[in-house]
Each structure stands twice: as C-alpha cells, then as structure tokens.
Design an enzyme around this catalytic site. Structure first.
Site, PDB file in Angstrom:
ATOM      1  N   SER A 104      -6.508   4.311  -5.570  1.00  0.00           N
ATOM      2  CA  SER A 104      -6.184   2.905  -5.809  1.00  0.00           C
ATOM      3  C   SER A 104      -7.277   2.009  -5.235  1.00  0.00           C
ATOM      4  CB  SER A 104      -4.838   2.585  -5.138  1.00  0.00           C
ATOM      5  OG  SER A 104      -4.563   1.210  -5.246  1.00  0.00           O
ATOM      6  N   GLY A 105      -7.722   1.032  -6.043  1.00  0.00           N
ATOM      7  CA  GLY A 105      -8.856   0.185  -5.648  1.00  0.00           C
ATOM      8  C   GLY A 105      -8.646  -0.617  -4.388  1.00  0.00           C
ATOM      9  N   HIS A 106      -7.422  -1.163  -4.226  1.00  0.00           N
ATOM     10  CA  HIS A 106      -7.267  -2.127  -3.127  1.00  0.00           C
ATOM     11  C   HIS A 106      -7.197  -1.487  -1.749  1.00  0.00           C
ATOM     12  CE1 HIS A 106      -2.750  -2.077  -2.303  1.00  0.00           C
ATOM     13  NE2 HIS A 106      -2.805  -1.374  -3.399  1.00  0.00           N
ATOM     14  N   GLN A 112      -4.770   7.141   0.067  1.00  0.00           N
ATOM     15  CA  GLN A 112      -5.238   6.787   1.418  1.00  0.00           C
ATOM     16  C   GLN A 112      -6.464   7.581   1.839  1.00  0.00           C
ATOM     17  OE1 GLN A 112      -4.347   4.268   3.184  1.00  0.00           O
ATOM     18  NE2 GLN A 112      -2.454   3.678   2.162  1.00  0.00           N
ATOM     19  N   THR A 170      -6.243  -2.866 -23.030  1.00  0.00           N
ATOM     20  CA  THR A 170      -7.605  -3.363 -22.812  1.00  0.00           C
ATOM     21  C   THR A 170      -7.986  -3.194 -21.352  1.00  0.00           C
ATOM     22  OG1 THR A 170      -7.308  -4.936 -24.588  1.00  0.00           O
ATOM     23  CG2 THR A 170      -9.089  -5.411 -23.038  1.00  0.00           C
ATOM     24  N   ASN A 219       0.107   7.724   4.429  1.00  0.00           N
ATOM     25  CA  ASN A 219      -0.179   6.291   4.611  1.00  0.00           C
ATOM     26  C   ASN A 219       0.349   5.743   5.932  1.00  0.00           C
ATOM     27  OD1 ASN A 219       2.067   7.036   2.765  1.00  0.00           O
ATOM     28  ND2 ASN A 219       2.713   4.933   3.130  1.00  0.00           N
ATOM     29  N   GLY A 264      -2.387   2.642  -7.937  1.00  0.00           N
ATOM     30  CA  GLY A 264      -2.072   3.995  -7.486  1.00  0.00           C
ATOM     31  C   GLY A 264      -0.732   4.460  -8.018  1.00  0.00           C
ATOM     32  N   THR A 265       0.236   3.561  -8.051  1.00  0.00           N
ATOM     33  CA  THR A 265       1.582   3.924  -8.509  1.00  0.00           C
ATOM     34  C   THR A 265       1.541   4.390  -9.966  1.00  0.00           C
ATOM     35  OG1 THR A 265       2.512   2.311  -6.978  1.00  0.00           O
ATOM     36  CG2 THR A 265       3.945   3.061  -8.762  1.00  0.00           C
ATOM     37  N   CYS A 282      12.702  -2.450   7.312  1.00  0.00           N
ATOM     38  CA  CYS A 282      13.609  -3.592   7.186  1.00  0.00           C
ATOM     39  C   CYS A 282      13.269  -4.460   5.981  1.00  0.00           C
ATOM     40  CB  CYS A 282      13.572  -4.454   8.434  1.00  0.00           C
ATOM     41  SG  CYS A 282      14.266  -3.573   9.819  1.00  0.00           S
TER      42      CYS A 282
HETATM   43  N1  PLP Z   1       0.235   6.227  -2.547  1.00  0.00           N
HETATM   44  C1  PLP Z   1      -0.049   5.941  -1.269  1.00  0.00           C
HETATM   45  C2  PLP Z   1      -0.241   7.066  -0.301  1.00  0.00           C
HETATM   46  C3  PLP Z   1      -0.139   4.612  -0.854  1.00  0.00           C
HETATM   47  O1  PLP Z   1      -0.403   4.344   0.423  1.00  0.00           O
HETATM   48  C4  PLP Z   1       0.056   3.587  -1.807  1.00  0.00           C
HETATM   49  C5  PLP Z   1       0.024   2.176  -1.399  1.00  0.00           C
HETATM   50  O2  PLP Z   1       0.315   1.844  -0.254  1.00  0.00           O
HETATM   51  C6  PLP Z   1       0.324   3.945  -3.133  1.00  0.00           C
HETATM   52  C7  PLP Z   1       0.409   5.273  -3.468  1.00  0.00           C
HETATM   53  C8  PLP Z   1       0.538   2.910  -4.193  1.00  0.00           C
HETATM   54  O3  PLP Z   1      -0.678   2.324  -4.566  1.00  0.00           O
HETATM   55  P1  PLP Z   1      -0.667   0.935  -5.364  1.00  0.00           P
HETATM   56  O4  PLP Z   1      -0.309  -0.108  -4.373  1.00  0.00           O
HETATM   57  O5  PLP Z   1      -2.065   0.771  -5.874  1.00  0.00           O
HETATM   58  O6  PLP Z   1       0.311   1.078  -6.456  1.00  0.00           O
END
Ligand code: PLP
Length: 397
Positions: free
Chosen positions: A198-200, A178, A236, A150, A71-72, A324
């Site tokens: 994001s997949g996870h 999210q 790749t 999130n 996602g980042t 923290c």
């Molecule tokens: N954006 C949101 C709203 C998220 O909650 C997260 C991960 O917690 C991300 C972006 C980042 O995703 P990734 O962990 O796949 O880089």
C-alpha cells in the site's frame, strides 16, 4: 514542539520528492494513459516507469505488478482470486493476528461456508508454523499470512512459510503492507504467488496500492471492467498516485539502510528511555524479529486511549493497541492472541517511526510520557490494587 508524528504504521507523510513527481500529472499532464494521442503517451510512459520502480523494490517482473486502490483491495483481490480459481477447495488458512483487511474477509468466508483455520501466535507474537503446516490439506485453497504485523512489528519467517506452502502446491498470499519499504524483499527468492502493498505506508499518497501476481498464478479479477492492467483490474488508472508510488518505491530502496540503522536506533532510544523511566512497562512482541521502526509498549493499569489523549495535548501522535475507535472496549485482537494480560493490553501504545523523525523528537516523548503515566496511575484503581498486592507479597517473603 508543535507535533511529533510517530504513527507511521497508520500512514506516512508524502515525501516532498514524491509530491513533486506526481503534481504534473494532476496539473498539465492529466490525459487518460490509455488514450491514443501523444499527450496521453507521456502519462503512459511514466506509468511504465512506475511499474518498473515498484517491481525493482520487491524483486519482481514489472508485468507481475497490478496497481490497485489500496492495501485492502489488494488483499481482497488476492484471496477472492484464489478461492474463485479453486472452487472445489473449501478451506482457507490465515493467522489470528492479521489486519482487518484479511481477518474480516476470512471471517466473512467462514460465514459463507468455507472452513477457515486461524493459526495462533505465542506470547511474543511469533507464528506457530508447525500448527500452520499441520493444518494444510488437499482441500486448502489459499494460505494468507502477513509479512510483518502492523501493531507489534513482528516479522514472520516468510521464506520458510512460502516454501512450505508452495511445496504442497497451495496458493500463497502475503499481506506485506507493513514490510515493503522497511525491510528488503526479493520475490526472486521467495516463492509466493501474491503479495499486497500500500502506497501510503511508504510516503506515497493514500488510495494507491499494488497486488503482485506471480506469472502463471491462476487469477480472476475482482474489479471486472476495462482492459487496464492487462484485464486484471478494470478502472482508469490513478495515474498521478501510481507515479507517486513509483517514486516512493525508488526512494524506499535508497533509504533502506537508513531505515535499518538510523530509524532502528531512534526506535531503540525511545524504547530504552520509556522502559527505564516508567515502571510496569514492557515491550509487546518479539524483539529479535521486528520492523526497525515499530515499538508496541504496554503500560500496566492505564487506559491506552487516555494516554493518547494526554500525549495529544503535547502534540504527540501515536496509536493505541485497544480498539475503542471501532466502538469496542476490547483490547486489540493481536495482543489478545499473544495472551498479553488485560491490564497491560489495555494500556498499550504503538509508536511507529520514519526517516523524518529526529533524536530531539524521541527525547521529547521520553520527557513527556512518564508524568502522563504517573498521573493516570494516580487515578487508576487497578494500579493501586497492584501496588498493594506487591507490597503484601514483599512483606510475606
Ligand atoms: N494490511 C496491513 C498489515 C495494514 O497495516 C493495513 C493498513 O493499516 C492494510 C492492510 C490496509 O491498507 P490500506 O489502508 O491501504 O487499505
């Protein structure tokens, strides 16, 4: 119970069906999908299927789907593409409650000389959309607003925002990390230019994501390299994980109703149970427009980290609203933006459920958490002071 996992906004377990789908592409079918021989063709075909499955979940065209590593990366690619494609424009708009993937990049842009507007939210975490629209100018290169938060699960009015931003001809990106898989998304009806997922977060493995880029959007790649993804992202392809993400998207589509009904009921049962059993507790965030799986609860005058540690002794995995772990004792920027009082923001815990949670697990948390809060409050000078004040106030009135 050995483990009760209610931290699904942090990451999710890989669905067994997803694991099964991806394993052959790690074991026997390991060819590079770009190679010319038949062996590689199998992986390439499966990648095509994954692209269609992702597109199907969000109402996109498969050609608009670009696979990334997370996602980042999708967020960074989108925002850099927008500012690089509009070099004459020096203004960026985002919100005060974005994930660090967007927030820290926008702060970086501000340090590099862009003017950045951070749109505020109200006490329920609802976006001040009038403020947003008032601040759009011909100099605005991109607007990036998350679909759902999130930490609190609050959902922003995406269709309205996308329409307003596009009406002014400004590039619009949404971080939907999210939202995807938890609520229906139809990009056919939403005029946004770019969307990250994001997949996870939806039962695929970590390390795979997607950037949706609407056809016709001005774009420049972040990873410049090979011709993969039609030149929009070199490197790749992470074939097995992409195939897994495709399957996860298909399953998410099938489970959407369950998420809406059963997961929501579990979340509501958890919330009602905790609020009834624990005085001085309150939900953070707009209860009307919230992801069905998320509950962020503030417990007055206790430390979120202490709650997490004691819950961990009972096998309960959740998250705290303070930061923290990142080396700061400041409560989360999201809760601060909402103006949640310090004493409650510090004791905030995020519970995020999934289709794998059960009623028995929810009841287990409702049984274990109240004595933990009581014990911590027994040691808390803040709580004792608050009680004394409350008593005095009662005597006076
Ligand atoms: N954006 C949101 C709203 C998220 O909650 C997260 C991960 O917690 C991300 C972006 C980042 O995703 P990734 O962990 O796949 O880089």
């Amino acid at each position: 119970m050995d483990r009760v996992y209610v931290d699904n906004n942090a990451t999710t377990r890989v669905a067994p069906e997803v694991l099964k789908e991806m394993l052959p592409y790690l074991e026997d079918l390991y060819a590079n999908p770009s190679s010319m021989y038949t062996f590689a063709g199998q992986a390439a075909e499966k990648l095509k299927e994954a692209r269609s499955r992702v597109a199907g979940l969000i109402g996109a065209d498969p050609e608009e789907v670009v696979f990334t590593s997370c996602g980042t990366e999708s967020d960074s690619t989108a925002i850099w593409a927008a500012v690089n494609s509009n070099p004459e424009k020096r203004h960026v708009v985002t919100t005060r409650v974005e994930h660090p993937a967007v927030k820290n990049l926008c702060e970086h842009l501000a340090n590099k000389g862009w003017r950045v507007t951070f749109v505020p939210v109200d006490a329920q975490g609802r976006l001040d959309t009038d403020f947003l629209y008032r601040n759009l100018t011909p100099d605005t290169a991109v607007v990036s607003v998350m679909w759902a938060n999130n930490e609190t699960g609050v959902i922003f009015p995406m269709e309205e925002i996308a329409n307003e931003v596009r009406r002014r001809g400004i590039v619009f990106h949404t971080d939907a990390v999210q939202a995807v898989g938890k609520i229906p998304i139809d990009l056919g009806r939403m005029p946004m230019d770019m969307l990250s997922l994001s997949g996870h977060k939806l039962h695929a493995p970590k390390g795979v994501g997607v950037l949706y880029i609407r056809k016709g959007t001005k774009f420049s790649p972040f990873l410049i390299g090979g011709h993969q993804e039609h030149g929009r992202r070199g490197g790749t392809e992470n074939a097995a994980s992409i195939i897994a993400l495709g399957k996860a998207c298909e399953l998410a589509g099938e489970h959407m109703q369950e998420e809406k009904n059963r997961v929501r009921q579990l979340r509501d049962r958890l919330e009602a149970g905790l609020l009834a059993a624990i005085p001085g507790s309150a939900v953070n965030g707009d209860m009307e427009n919230r992801l069905p799986n998320t509950s962020n609860i503030g417990f007055e005058s206790v430390e979120g980290e202490a709650i997490l540690l004691l819950m961990d002794q009972h096998g309960i995995c959740a998250s705290s609203g303070s930061a923290c772990t990142s080396g700061s004792l400041e409560p989360s920027h999201v809760l601060r933006a909402m103006g949640v009082p310090f004493t409650s923001a510090h004791g905030s815990v995020r519970f995020s459920l999934s289709i794998y949670n059960t009623e028995a697990e929810v009841d287990y948390i409702v049984e274990k958490l109240p004595p933990i809060i009581k014990r911590l409050r027994g040691m808390s000078p803040f709580w004792k002071n608050a009680q004394k004040k409350a008593k005095k106030a009662a005597v006076v009135s």
